[in-house]
Design an enzyme around this catalytic site. Structure first.
Site, PDB file in Angstrom:
ATOM      1  N   HIS A 131      -3.149   5.025  14.888  1.00 54.07           N
ATOM      2  CA  HIS A 131      -2.811   3.666  15.299  1.00 54.07           C
ATOM      3  C   HIS A 131      -3.518   3.391  16.614  1.00 54.07           C
ATOM      4  CE1 HIS A 131      -0.445   0.172  16.567  1.00 54.07           C
ATOM      5  NE2 HIS A 131      -0.106   0.046  15.295  1.00 54.07           N
ATOM      6  N   ASP A 167       2.644   2.047   8.020  1.00 53.99           N
ATOM      7  CA  ASP A 167       2.155   1.699   6.688  1.00 53.99           C
ATOM      8  C   ASP A 167       2.233   2.855   5.702  1.00 53.99           C
ATOM      9  OD1 ASP A 167       1.228  -0.976   7.440  1.00 53.99           O
ATOM     10  OD2 ASP A 167      -0.247   0.091   8.649  1.00 53.99           O
TER      11      ASP A 167
END
Length: 411
Positions: A304, A363
């Protein structure tokens, strides 16, 4: 006393003030550099640039911390419902019982959309991606609320409530249209999450009974996705809003940005990746492909831009994923989950991923949960948009109430 940093340009020294953050890193104010030093800063992707002051969301990526208005994300996911968190983000405080009841009633009242909007859906071919339909539908709301075209006269609270209420209705409509089923009207007797599931899965000839485990899981997913600082879509909403564009147009720009596979479309990409891997035996081969810089394969759901630790949202969703699949009898026989669990275990022990601080992100498990619920992959980003609309409206409202707000103009 104020602190400064000194910037020396062509022999001249400029003193730039350091702005103290209430929490987290301090900020160097470079707003005068362009006018006084005859130059400006270069920061591709705005990796080191704060574009605004905000009190909505705080992230410490190194420690894996995410807070909404000072409240830890895990506490909110465990103890709150989505509209309670929506109230928190918009108003800055958790609601009292009376405030919560009034807020939820207002959202329910505004969940219905104009009947003429139905004709817009019929102009799309049945194979249209639901996000394409959402873009058009949300933007078209500008035509139904001409009073909001002048944002300076807008009722920010009512605008936020309208948006939060109508997005789930249009999301469910986009799904129903894509599968050729009639639209289902909102039911004001249901809470926010139940109502959305009802509009998604009920039909005129069959009532849909909401499974409380599914409802709880979706409630958590919505909370975890509600806001995330100045990400791509939120910044897009702010930039559009800075020009004075009406709120429906601003939210449609956020939806467009969210649609990108590097942003909101990542959980759909995770499902496609797990399908491509196919079985646990193939994981080492795909781990090697991910390490090969000449191979186009990328390990989706890991890493991320902000988090250099385990994404706190992913930790909640991993637990939620197990709860949902257990309830649905898929815990032991869901092939995608088995691949995901083994892939995560291998990656977390691999020096390549450890050195690069590539941990599972939000996700990684959300797509598996959606798929188990019966939500098709093309709807994943639409559900993300339902949740993030709350954050977008909180940020839009904060921007217009900020006395320092100016039209955005990157150099």
């Amino acid at each position: 006393d104020s602190e400064f940093v000194e910037l020396k340009i062509r022999g001249k020294i400029f003193k730039l003030p350091i702005l103290k953050a209430s929490i987290g890193e301090d900020v160097i104010d470079i707003s005068r550099v362009s006018s006084e030093a005859d130059c400006f800063t270069y920061d591709p992707g705005f990796m080191s640039t704060a574009s605004c002051r905000s009190t909505i969301t705080y992230i410490d990526g190194d420690k894996g911390i995410l807070r909404y208005r000072g409240y830890d994300i895990k506490d909110l996911a465990d103890k709150s419902d989505f509209l309670e968190v929506a109230y928190l983000l918009i108003y800055g405080e958790l609601p009292s019982s009376e405030q919560y009841n009034n807020f939820t009633k207002k959202v329910a009242v505004h969940s219905l959309v104009n009947e003429r909007l139905h004709y817009l859906f019929q102009t799309f071919c049945s194979s249209s991606h639901p996000m394409a339909i959402m873009l058009a539908a949300v933007g078209s709301l500008s035509a139904f609320y001409p009073d909001l075209l002048n944002f300076k006269e807008a009722d920010y609270e009512l605008t936020a409530i309208r948006m939060i209420a109508k997005i789930p209705t249009m999301a469910a409509m986009s799904y129903k249209y894509s599968i050729g089923q009639p639209f289902i009207y909102p039911d004001n007797s249901l809470d926010f999450t139940e109502n959305f599931l009802h509009m998604m899965f009920a039909t005129p000839c069959m009532k849909y009974e909401v499974n409380p485990v599914i409802k709880n899981a979706l409630n958590k997913i919505f909370i975890l996705h509600a806001d995330h600082e100045q990400n791509a879509s939120t910044s897009t909403v702010r930039i559009a809003g800075s020009s004075g564009a009406n709120p429906f147009a601003c939210i449609s720009t956020g939806i467009a940005s969210l649609w990108g596979p590097a942003h909101g479309g990542a959980n759909e990409a995770v499902i496609n990746m797990l399908k491509e891997i196919g079985s646990s035996e193939n994981i080492p081969k795909y781990i090697a492909k991910a390490k090969d810089k000449d191979d186009p394969f990328r390990l989706m759901g890991f890493g991320h831009r902000v988090y250099k630790n385990y994404d706190p949202r992913a930790a909640v969703l991993k637990e939620t994923c197990n709860e949902v699949l257990k309830e649905l009898g898929q815990l032991e026989n869901n092939p995608l989950l088995q691949i995901a669990i083994e892939l995560e275990a291998i990656a977390l022990k691999d020096e390549y991923f450890i050195e690069r601080k590539l941990y599972p992100n939000v996700d990684f498990y959300s797509g598996i949960i959606y798929k188990a619920m019966g939500i098709p992959s093309q709807m994943f980003t639409v559900l993300f948009a339902i949740a993030r609309t709350v954050g977008w409206m909180a940020q839009w409202k904060e921007m217009h109430e900020d006395p320092e707000q100016k039209i955005s103009r990157p150099r």
